[in-house]
Design a protein around this motif. Structure first.
Motif, PDB file in Angstrom:
ATOM      1  N   LEU A   1     -20.732  32.082  58.409  1.00 19.20           N
ATOM      2  CA  LEU A   1     -21.545  31.215  57.567  1.00 19.20           C
ATOM      3  C   LEU A   1     -21.997  31.880  56.282  1.00 19.20           C
ATOM      4  CD1 LEU A   1     -23.837  29.607  60.316  1.00 19.20           C
ATOM      5  CD2 LEU A   1     -21.631  28.802  59.465  1.00 19.20           C
ATOM      6  N   SER A   2     -21.689  33.141  56.113  1.00 16.27           N
ATOM      7  CA  SER A   2     -22.215  33.869  54.954  1.00 16.27           C
ATOM      8  C   SER A   2     -21.644  33.358  53.642  1.00 16.27           C
ATOM      9  CB  SER A   2     -21.919  35.369  55.101  1.00 16.27           C
ATOM     10  OG  SER A   2     -20.515  35.573  55.244  1.00 16.27           O
ATOM     11  N   GLY A   3     -20.401  32.877  53.649  1.00 19.73           N
ATOM     12  CA  GLY A   3     -19.792  32.421  52.400  1.00 19.73           C
ATOM     13  C   GLY A   3     -19.951  30.947  52.131  1.00 19.73           C
ATOM     14  N   LEU A   4     -20.824  30.282  52.880  1.00 22.36           N
ATOM     15  CA  LEU A   4     -20.985  28.841  52.716  1.00 22.36           C
ATOM     16  C   LEU A   4     -22.096  28.512  51.734  1.00 22.36           C
ATOM     17  CD1 LEU A   4     -20.776  27.689  56.465  1.00 22.36           C
ATOM     18  CD2 LEU A   4     -18.914  28.054  54.827  1.00 22.36           C
ATOM     19  N   THR A   5     -22.017  27.313  51.183  1.00 20.81           N
ATOM     20  CA  THR A   5     -23.099  26.826  50.331  1.00 20.81           C
ATOM     21  C   THR A   5     -24.272  26.401  51.212  1.00 20.81           C
ATOM     22  OG1 THR A   5     -22.294  24.547  50.359  1.00 20.81           O
ATOM     23  CG2 THR A   5     -21.411  26.022  48.649  1.00 20.81           C
ATOM     24  N   ASN A   6     -25.418  26.147  50.584  1.00 20.83           N
ATOM     25  CA  ASN A   6     -26.593  25.715  51.349  1.00 20.83           C
ATOM     26  C   ASN A   6     -26.341  24.390  52.062  1.00 20.83           C
ATOM     27  OD1 ASN A   6     -28.051  27.974  50.549  1.00 20.83           O
ATOM     28  ND2 ASN A   6     -28.904  26.945  48.738  1.00 20.83           N
ATOM     29  N   ALA A   7     -25.660  23.469  51.396  1.00 18.23           N
ATOM     30  CA  ALA A   7     -25.369  22.177  52.015  1.00 18.23           C
ATOM     31  C   ALA A   7     -24.434  22.348  53.202  1.00 18.23           C
ATOM     32  CB  ALA A   7     -24.762  21.229  50.986  1.00 18.23           C
ATOM     33  N   GLU A   8     -23.414  23.180  53.060  1.00 18.49           N
ATOM     34  CA  GLU A   8     -22.483  23.409  54.166  1.00 18.49           C
ATOM     35  C   GLU A   8     -23.182  24.092  55.338  1.00 18.49           C
ATOM     36  OE1 GLU A   8     -18.444  23.930  51.406  1.00 18.49           O
ATOM     37  OE2 GLU A   8     -19.600  25.675  52.058  1.00 18.49           O
ATOM     38  N   ARG A   9     -24.015  25.051  55.036  1.00 16.52           N
ATOM     39  CA  ARG A   9     -24.731  25.761  56.100  1.00 16.52           C
ATOM     40  C   ARG A   9     -25.672  24.820  56.846  1.00 16.52           C
ATOM     41  NH1 ARG A   9     -26.552  29.266  53.079  1.00 16.52           N
ATOM     42  NH2 ARG A   9     -24.829  30.755  53.235  1.00 16.52           N
ATOM     43  N   GLU A  10     -26.325  23.923  56.121  1.00 15.72           N
ATOM     44  CA  GLU A  10     -27.246  22.979  56.751  1.00 15.72           C
ATOM     45  C   GLU A  10     -26.498  22.031  57.689  1.00 15.72           C
ATOM     46  OE1 GLU A  10     -30.708  19.826  55.329  1.00 15.72           O
ATOM     47  OE2 GLU A  10     -28.814  19.928  54.224  1.00 15.72           O
ATOM     48  N   VAL A  11     -25.341  21.516  57.269  1.00 11.22           N
ATOM     49  CA  VAL A  11     -24.592  20.584  58.106  1.00 11.22           C
ATOM     50  C   VAL A  11     -24.068  21.287  59.352  1.00 11.22           C
ATOM     51  CG1 VAL A  11     -22.531  19.139  58.201  1.00 11.22           C
ATOM     52  CG2 VAL A  11     -23.991  19.068  56.184  1.00 11.22           C
ATOM     53  N   VAL A  12     -23.583  22.506  59.199  1.00 18.18           N
ATOM     54  CA  VAL A  12     -23.100  23.252  60.361  1.00 18.18           C
ATOM     55  C   VAL A  12     -24.238  23.476  61.359  1.00 18.18           C
ATOM     56  CG1 VAL A  12     -22.164  25.467  61.128  1.00 18.18           C
ATOM     57  CG2 VAL A  12     -21.199  24.326  59.122  1.00 18.18           C
ATOM     58  N   GLU A  13     -25.423  23.772  60.850  1.00 20.07           N
ATOM     59  CA  GLU A  13     -26.582  23.979  61.726  1.00 20.07           C
ATOM     60  C   GLU A  13     -26.968  22.672  62.427  1.00 20.07           C
ATOM     61  OE1 GLU A  13     -29.385  26.539  63.461  1.00 20.07           O
ATOM     62  OE2 GLU A  13     -27.623  26.939  62.206  1.00 20.07           O
ATOM     63  N   MET A  14     -26.884  21.543  61.720  1.00 19.23           N
ATOM     64  CA  MET A  14     -27.173  20.252  62.343  1.00 19.23           C
ATOM     65  C   MET A  14     -26.228  19.977  63.503  1.00 19.23           C
ATOM     66  SD  MET A  14     -27.840  17.752  59.087  1.00 19.23           S
ATOM     67  CE  MET A  14     -29.268  17.896  58.024  1.00 19.23           C
ATOM     68  N   LEU A  15     -24.944  20.219  63.306  1.00 19.15           N
ATOM     69  CA  LEU A  15     -23.969  19.975  64.369  1.00 19.15           C
ATOM     70  C   LEU A  15     -24.174  20.938  65.540  1.00 19.15           C
ATOM     71  CD1 LEU A  15     -20.786  19.332  62.200  1.00 19.15           C
ATOM     72  CD2 LEU A  15     -22.045  17.652  63.535  1.00 19.15           C
ATOM     73  N   LYS A  16     -24.621  22.134  65.228  1.00 18.12           N
ATOM     74  CA  LYS A  16     -24.882  23.101  66.301  1.00 18.12           C
ATOM     75  C   LYS A  16     -26.066  22.666  67.157  1.00 18.12           C
ATOM     76  CE  LYS A  16     -25.818  28.002  67.073  1.00 18.12           C
ATOM     77  NZ  LYS A  16     -26.030  29.337  66.433  1.00 18.12           N
ATOM     78  N   LEU A  17     -27.113  22.118  66.508  1.00 17.16           N
ATOM     79  CA  LEU A  17     -28.326  21.709  67.224  1.00 17.16           C
ATOM     80  C   LEU A  17     -28.270  20.258  67.677  1.00 17.16           C
ATOM     81  CD1 LEU A  17     -30.978  23.412  64.903  1.00 17.16           C
ATOM     82  CD2 LEU A  17     -30.031  24.279  67.061  1.00 17.16           C
ATOM     83  N   GLU A  18     -27.155  19.587  67.476  1.00 12.75           N
ATOM     84  CA  GLU A  18     -26.980  18.179  67.849  1.00 12.75           C
ATOM     85  C   GLU A  18     -28.001  17.289  67.144  1.00 12.75           C
ATOM     86  OE1 GLU A  18     -26.126  17.422  72.062  1.00 12.75           O
ATOM     87  OE2 GLU A  18     -26.089  19.603  72.349  1.00 12.75           O
ATOM     88  N   LYS A  19     -28.209  17.552  65.863  1.00 11.69           N
ATOM     89  CA  LYS A  19     -29.096  16.749  65.036  1.00 11.69           C
ATOM     90  C   LYS A  19     -28.310  15.928  64.021  1.00 11.69           C
ATOM     91  CE  LYS A  19     -32.951  17.993  66.892  1.00 11.69           C
ATOM     92  NZ  LYS A  19     -33.762  16.993  67.662  1.00 11.69           N
ATOM     93  N   ALA A  20     -27.063  15.621  64.347  1.00 10.81           N
ATOM     94  CA  ALA A  20     -26.230  14.810  63.468  1.00 10.81           C
ATOM     95  C   ALA A  20     -25.254  14.007  64.317  1.00 10.81           C
ATOM     96  CB  ALA A  20     -25.468  15.685  62.469  1.00 10.81           C
ATOM     97  N   VAL A  21     -24.894  12.846  63.840  1.00 11.29           N
ATOM     98  CA  VAL A  21     -23.895  12.002  64.498  1.00 11.29           C
ATOM     99  C   VAL A  21     -22.699  11.848  63.561  1.00 11.29           C
ATOM    100  CG1 VAL A  21     -25.525  10.747  65.943  1.00 11.29           C
ATOM    101  CG2 VAL A  21     -25.053   9.932  63.619  1.00 11.29           C
ATOM    102  N   VAL A  22     -21.551  11.521  64.151  1.00 11.91           N
ATOM    103  CA  VAL A  22     -20.322  11.392  63.362  1.00 11.91           C
ATOM    104  C   VAL A  22     -19.733  10.012  63.575  1.00 11.91           C
ATOM    105  CG1 VAL A  22     -19.856  13.865  63.529  1.00 11.91           C
ATOM    106  CG2 VAL A  22     -18.835  12.307  65.190  1.00 11.91           C
ATOM    107  N   LYS A  23     -18.976   9.551  62.575  1.00 12.45           N
ATOM    108  CA  LYS A  23     -18.314   8.245  62.664  1.00 12.45           C
ATOM    109  C   LYS A  23     -16.945   8.350  62.019  1.00 12.45           C
ATOM    110  CE  LYS A  23     -18.626   3.380  61.302  1.00 12.45           C
ATOM    111  NZ  LYS A  23     -18.416   2.859  62.671  1.00 12.45           N
ATOM    112  N   THR A  24     -15.905   7.989  62.757  1.00 11.58           N
ATOM    113  CA  THR A  24     -14.571   7.885  62.180  1.00 11.58           C
ATOM    114  C   THR A  24     -14.368   6.468  61.657  1.00 11.58           C
ATOM    115  OG1 THR A  24     -13.695   7.406  64.387  1.00 11.58           O
ATOM    116  CG2 THR A  24     -13.548   9.680  63.610  1.00 11.58           C
ATOM    117  N   VAL A  25     -13.672   6.355  60.529  1.00 13.43           N
ATOM    118  CA  VAL A  25     -13.471   5.067  59.864  1.00 13.43           C
ATOM    119  C   VAL A  25     -11.974   4.825  59.738  1.00 13.43           C
ATOM    120  CG1 VAL A  25     -13.960   3.693  57.799  1.00 13.43           C
ATOM    121  CG2 VAL A  25     -15.622   5.388  58.592  1.00 13.43           C
ATOM    122  N   ARG A  26     -11.576   3.612  60.050  1.00 10.35           N
ATOM    123  CA  ARG A  26     -10.165   3.252  59.891  1.00 10.35           C
ATOM    124  C   ARG A  26      -9.744   3.436  58.434  1.00 10.35           C
ATOM    125  NH1 ARG A  26      -7.358  -0.474  63.248  1.00 10.35           N
ATOM    126  NH2 ARG A  26      -9.407  -1.200  63.982  1.00 10.35           N
TER     127      ARG A  26
END
Length: 851
Positions: free
Chosen positions: A182-207
Motif C-alpha cells: 500500500l505504500s505506493g498508493l494514493t490516499n483515495a486508493e488506500r482508503e478504498v482498499v481499507e474499506m474492502l478490508k474492513l467490509e465497509k464497502a459494497v460492490v455492484k457489477t453492471v451489464r
C-alpha cells in the motif's frame, strides 16, 4: 498504333483493365523501347503508388498494315496521340506523369486467338486510324516485371502486432495486495482498499450495455441541478417543493435503491454477480461510517429498508416486492442483518465448515456465491477522505452532509474489473471515460481502479500500471473496438444509442498520466485504435502544429521542416485501420483538416481549444465547470465528426445554402497524407471512404487532379471520335469492359449495357461527361470546394459507368475497388473537411457561437 500485350499473372490469363496509356519500356542496358508502332511495352496507370500489383508481361507485336485500333476478343491499347504529345510515362511515376488511354482498358488473350482476330480484322473491318509503323527492336530474352497501378488485386493487411485482447497483463496479477503493497498508493486508493478490508464497502457489477442508463440515473433532471430522492419500495415520489419532503434535494445527485454485494475481507473468496464477459466492470460504494456499533448500524438498515440476504440466496427483489413495498414469497423471512453477514463472511475465510444457502458445507468451497444488499446509492457525490471531490467541501456522515442509508451512500468511490487481460483492462479505462463524460473530469480524476478476484482479493490498478498498459496499447497490442457495440457502430449500421455510448467511452488524452508518460506518437496511436475525445485529439494535433511552426522558422528550406502533424495523423489512421474503426479514422481526418487550416492562417502560437464561450464549456462538462476547453469552432464540429446525418452533402441544397453564407473563400486542402499503403490493406467500405477522402484532398493539394482532368478530357474525346466512326469499336469496347468486370478489374454497380454501346447512348453519356469536365476545368479552382461539387454532380448522374468511372478514379488517384458509391462517399467526406475548415475560419474571425 497497335500495342498487344500478353500478360501472365499467376497460372491463368485474364483481362487487364486500366486507364493508363501504353508507354515504352526502358531496358537495363540502355536500349530503348520501340516507337509508337511496336516493341516491349509496359502498362502504366494512375492510382496508388504503393499497394499495386506486379505482374509479368510478354510483349509481342504483329506487324499488320494499317495498324487497326479496335478489338473484339482482344482489347488493344489505344494511344492518345502519343506521336504529337509525346507523353510516355515511366512505370514508377504513375501519379505524376501518367496519361490516360482513350479506350479506358486493355485485355490479354493468347497469341493464337489474337493472330486469328487480327487476320479477320485485316480482311473484314475498315481501319479506324492508320499509323506509320516504326522499326521494332528485338524483344527481351526473358519475361520482364512491370507495375500496374490503379489495380488492387490482393489485400495486404498490416502486420499483426504481438498481443491481443485475450493476453493477460501479468504485472497486475503479480501486484502486492497486502499491507506492504500500500505504500505506493494514493490516499483515495488506500482508503478504498481499507474499506474492502474492513467490509465497509459494497460492490455492484453492471451489464456492459446498462452502464449509460445506470450512470444517468444519478443525474438530476431539473434545471436547478439538485438531486432527487427517487422512491424506494412502497414510497411515492415527492415533489421538490413539498414541505414534508425528506430533504433529498439538498444533494447534487439523485438517489435510488439497487442490489449490491458485501464481499468478505479484502474481497476474497466470494464471486460477484454475472459473468465476467457480460458484466465486465463494476463499481464500489462506501457504506456510512457514523455508527458507533453494529447494533446501531443494523437498526438504521432495518429502519430504511436496507435489506440483506446471505450468500447463495437468490432474492430477486424485482419480482418479490409488492405494491406496498413489502417482501413476499419468503424473502422477508430470509433476511439477515449486516452484522450477521459480516460474521458469515469471516467464517468463509477462516472456518473449514460453514453454512451456504441454508446448508452446512463440510470442507468448505473454493468460491462462495454472492450475497445481496439492497441499499440506496447516490445522493452525495464521490467522497474521498471526508471531502467531496467535485466541490472540495468537507462531508461528515455524522452531521448528515455525508453518506447515509436514508439519503444515499453517494457515487461510486472506485471502479473494478474481474479479469486481468487487456480486453477487460481497456474496458475499465473506457468505463472511467464514461464516468468522466457524465459527471465531469474533476469527479473522475483520481478515482481508484481495482482488480478483484475471489482467489487473490483486491489489487490496485495504479497509475504506474496504467502507464504500462497504455504503452503496450500504443506499441504491441492489436487495437480493438468495444465488442458489445462494434456491430452497432459500423459504417453501414450505426444506431444512435450505441454511437452515444461509443462517444462516452472515448479516452481523454489530456489526462495527466497520459501526457506525462506517453509521447505524441503513442497518444495518436491510442486515439486511432481505441478512440479519444475530440478536444483532446484536437489539442494533440494543435501541439504538433506548433512544433511544426517552430521548426519552419529555424529550417533553411521548407523541405527541412518537420512534419509532426502529418506523421501523427498517419500513425492514428494506421491504428484505426487495425481496429477497423471508421469513426476514429474519420475523426482524425476532420480534426486534421481543422488544425491544418488554423496552421495556414496563423503562424504564431495560438491555443486551439481556448473557450470563447463560457456557457458552452459549462454545458459540455456536466455538473462542474472545470472540464474540457473547447473553441467555438470545435463545439460546432464535434458532433459532425461522428454524426453522418449532420454533414452537408456537396451539391445539395443544404450545401449550396451553406456555401452562400461564406464570404471568405474556403482554405485550400490540408497538406497531403500518405495513405497508399493503408488503402491497400483494407476492404472496409468505411475505411476506404476515409482513406479515399484523404487521397482526394491530396490530389487537389498537389495539383495532380488538375493535370489528370485535362488528360481525361483528351482521352474521352478520342474514344468519342473512334466510337462515332465504327460500331465495331464500340462493341469491342463493351466486350473489353465486360471481361474486366468479370475479373473484378473495375468496380461496377452493374454489368455494362450492350444496347448502350450499339446505340448512341454510350457516346452521349461520354460526350456529356467530357463537357462536364471541360466546364469544370474552365471555371473551377481545383483546390477548392467547387471542384468537389462538380465531381459529386457528375457522380450523381451516373447509372452504369465504365470508362467514366475509371477516369474519375484516375483523376482522384483512387484504385479499381472504388465504385460510384465509394467515390461519392470519399468526395463527400473531403468536402466536409473543407467545409469545416472554412467554417472554423469564419467563426474565429467574426464572433463566438454558443451552443
Amino acid at each position: 498504333m497497335e500495342q498487344q500485350n500478353n500478360v501472365r499473372r499467376g497460372v491463368s490469363s485474364s483481362s487487364l483493365h486500366s486507364t493508363a496509356r501504353v508507354h515504352q519500356k526502358e531496358y537495363s542496358d540502355g536500349g530503348g523501347g520501340g516507337g509508337g508502332g511496336g516493341g516491349d511495352t509496359t502498362v502504366g496507370a494512375a492510382g496508388m503508388s504503393r499497394g499495386t500489383s506486379t505482374i509479368e508481361e510478354v510483349s509481342e507485336t504483329d506487324e499488320v498494315g494499317g495498324g487497326y485500333e479496335s478489338g473484339g476478343s482482344t482489347k488493344s491499347n489505344r494511344s492518345i496521340r502519343s506521336q504529337s504529345s509525346n507523353t510516355s510515362v515511366k512505370s514508377g511515376d504513375a501519379d505524376a506523369n501518367s496519361s490516360v488511354t482513350s479506350g479506358g482498358s486493355s485485355s490479354i488473350r493468347s497469341n493464337s486467338s489474337r493472330k486469328k482476330y487480327l487476320r479477320k480484322a485485316k480482311n473484314g473491318l475498315p481501319p479506324l486510324r492508320k499509323t506509320t509503323p516504326s522499326p521494332t527492336p528485338s524483344p527481351p530474352p526473358s519475361i520482364s516485371s512491370v507495375v500496374v497501378a490503379n489495380f488492387q488485386p490482393v489485400i495486404e493487411p498490416l502486420e499483426a502486432l504481438e498481443l491481443n485482447a485475450k493476453h493477460v497483463f501479468e504485472p497486475l496479477v503479480d501486484a502486492d495486495g497486502e499491507d506492504d503493497g500500500l505504500s505506493g498508493l494514493t490516499n483515495a486508493e488506500r482508503e478504498v482498499v481499507e474499506m474492502l478490508k474492513l467490509e465497509k464497502a459494497v460492490v455492484k457489477t453492471v451489464r456492459n450495455q446498462d452502464w449509460t442508463s445506470f450512470l444517468n440515473k444519478f443525474k438530476p433532471e431539473g434545471e436547478e441541478g439538485k438531486g432527487e430522492r427517487l422512491p424506494g419500495p412502497g414510497e411515492s415520489r415527492k415533489k421538490a417543493d413539498d414541505p414534508n419532503g425528506d430533504g433529498g434535494e439538498r444533494f447534487a445527485f439523485n438517489s435510488f435503491v439497487t442490489s449490491t454485494s458485501l464481499l468478505p475481507s479484502c474481497a476474497k473468496k466470494m464471486r460477484c454477480f454475472g459473468s465476467t464477459n457480460e458484466y465486465a466492470t463494476g463499481a464500489v460504494f462506501a457504506l456510512p461510517s457514523s455508527f458507533p456499533n453494529d447494533a446501531s448500524e443494523d437498526h438504521a438498515a432495518k429502519r430504511t429498508r436496507t435489506w440483506s440476504w446471505p450468500s447463495g440466496y437468490s432474492a430477486k427483489t424485482e419480482f418479490n416486492i409488492d405494491h406496498y413495498g413489502n417482501l413476499i414469497n419468503g424473502r422477508e423471512e430470509a433476511l439477515v442483518p449486516l452484522s450477521r453477514m459480516q460474521q458469515m463472511n469471516n467464517s468463509y475465510l477462516n472456518d473449514t465448515d460453514y453454512v451456504v444457502g441454508g446448508r452446512m458445507v463440510k470442507g468448505g468451497l473454493q468460491t462462495i456465491p454472492y450475497n445481496e444488499v439492497y441499499v440506496r446509492v447516490g445522493g452525495p457525490g464521490r467522497i474521498s477522505n471526508g471531502v467531496d471531490v467535485s466541490t472540495d467541501e468537507q462531508c461528515s456522515d455524522a452531521n448528515g452532509t455525508g453518506r447515509s442509508f436514508d439519503n444515499g451512500i453517494g457515487l461510486p468511490v472506485a471502479l473494478f474489473v474481474r479479469e486481468a487481460d487487456y480486453g477487460h483492462l481497456v474496458s475499465l479505462l473506457r468505463t472511467r471515460a464514461r464516468f468522466s463524460s457524465i459527471f465531469g473530469r474533476k469527479m473522475a480524476k483520481g478515482i481508484p481502479l481495482l482488480y478483484i478476484t475471489p482467489e487473490m482479493g483486491v489489487r490496485v490498478f495504479t497509475d504506474r500500471l496504467q502507464s504500462q498498459v497504455l504503452k503496450t496499447m500504443a506499441w504491441d497490442l492489436n487495437p480493438f473496438q468495444n465488442p458489445s457495440i462494434a456491430h452497432k457502430t459500423s459504417f453501414d449500421n450505426t444506431s444512435e444509442p450505441h454511437l452515444q455510448q461509443k462517444l462516452e467511452e472515448l479516452l481523454d488524452l489530456e489526462d495527466d498520466s497520459m501526457k506525462q508518460n506517453l509521447t505524441p506518437e503513442e497518444m495518436a496511436r491510442i486515439a486511432g485504435g481505441f478512440g479519444a475525445t475530440d478536444d483532446s485529439v484536437a489539442q494533440l494535433l494543435n501541439d504538433a502544429m506548433q512544433r511544426d511552426l517552430m521548426s519552419e522558422k529555424g529550417a533553411d528550406s521548407p523541405d527541412d521542416a518537420a512534419h509532426n502533424l502529418q506523421d501523427l495523423v498517419n500513425e492514428g489512421l494506421a491504428f484505426a485501420l487495425r481496429a477497423n474503426d471508421f469513426h476514429t479514422s474519420r475523426q482524425l481526418l476532420i480534426l486534421y483538416s481543422l488544425v491544418a487550416a488554423k496552421k495556414r492562417k496563423n503562424s504564431e502560437s495560438a491555443p486551439l481549444l481556448e473557450s470563447n464561450c463560457q456557457s458552452a464549456a459549462v454545458a459540455n462538462d456536466g455538473p462542474d465547470n472545470s472540464g474540457r476547453r473547447e473553441s467555438a469552432a470545435l463545439q460546432n464540429t464535434m458532433k459532425m465528426v461522428h454524426n453522418t446525418k449532420d454533414l452537408p452533402t456537396p451539391g445539395s441544397a443544404s450545401s449550396n445554402a451553406e456555401l452562400s453564407k461564406l464570404y471568405i473563400p474556403p482554405p485550400p486542402p490540408p497538406p497531403p497524407l500518405d495513405t497508399d499503403r493503408l488503402r491497400s490493406a483494407t476492404n472496409s467500405d468505411g475505411l476506404l471512404a476515409v482513406l479515399g477522402a484523404a487521397q482526394v484532398l491530396r490530389a487537389m493539394q498537389d495539383g495532380s487532379a488538375k493535370r489528370r482532368v485535362l488528360e481525361s478530357i483528351e482521352s474521352v474525346e478520342e474514344w468519342i471520335e473512334n466510337g462515332e466512326q465504327s460500331v465495331a469499336f464500340r462493341v469491342a469496347s463493351w466486350r473489353d469492359q465486360r471481361a474486366a468486370q468479370g475479373d473484378l478489374k473495375i468496380a461496377m454497380e452493374s454489368d455494362s449495357n450492350f444496347m448502350a454501346f450499339i446505340s448512341n447512348k454510350a457516346i452521349a453519356n461520354r460526350k456529356r461527361f467530357a463537357e462536364q469536365l471541360k466546364a469544370a476545368s474552365a471555371v473551377t479552382d481545383f483546390d477548392s470546394l467547387q471542384f468537389l461539387q462538380t465531381i459529386h454532380s457528375v457522380l450523381s448522374q451516373m447509372n452504369s459507368p465504365c470508362l467514366r468511372l475509371e477516369l474519375l478514379q484516375y483523376i482522384l488517384g483512387l484504385d479499381n475497388r472504388y465504385s460510384v458509391a465509394h467515390v461519392k462517399r470519399s468526395v463527400e467526406l473531403a468536402a466536409t473537411c473543407l467545409n469545416i475548415s472554412s467554417e472554423s475560419d469564419a467563426l474565429t474571425d467574426e464572433k463566438p457561437v454558443s451552443q
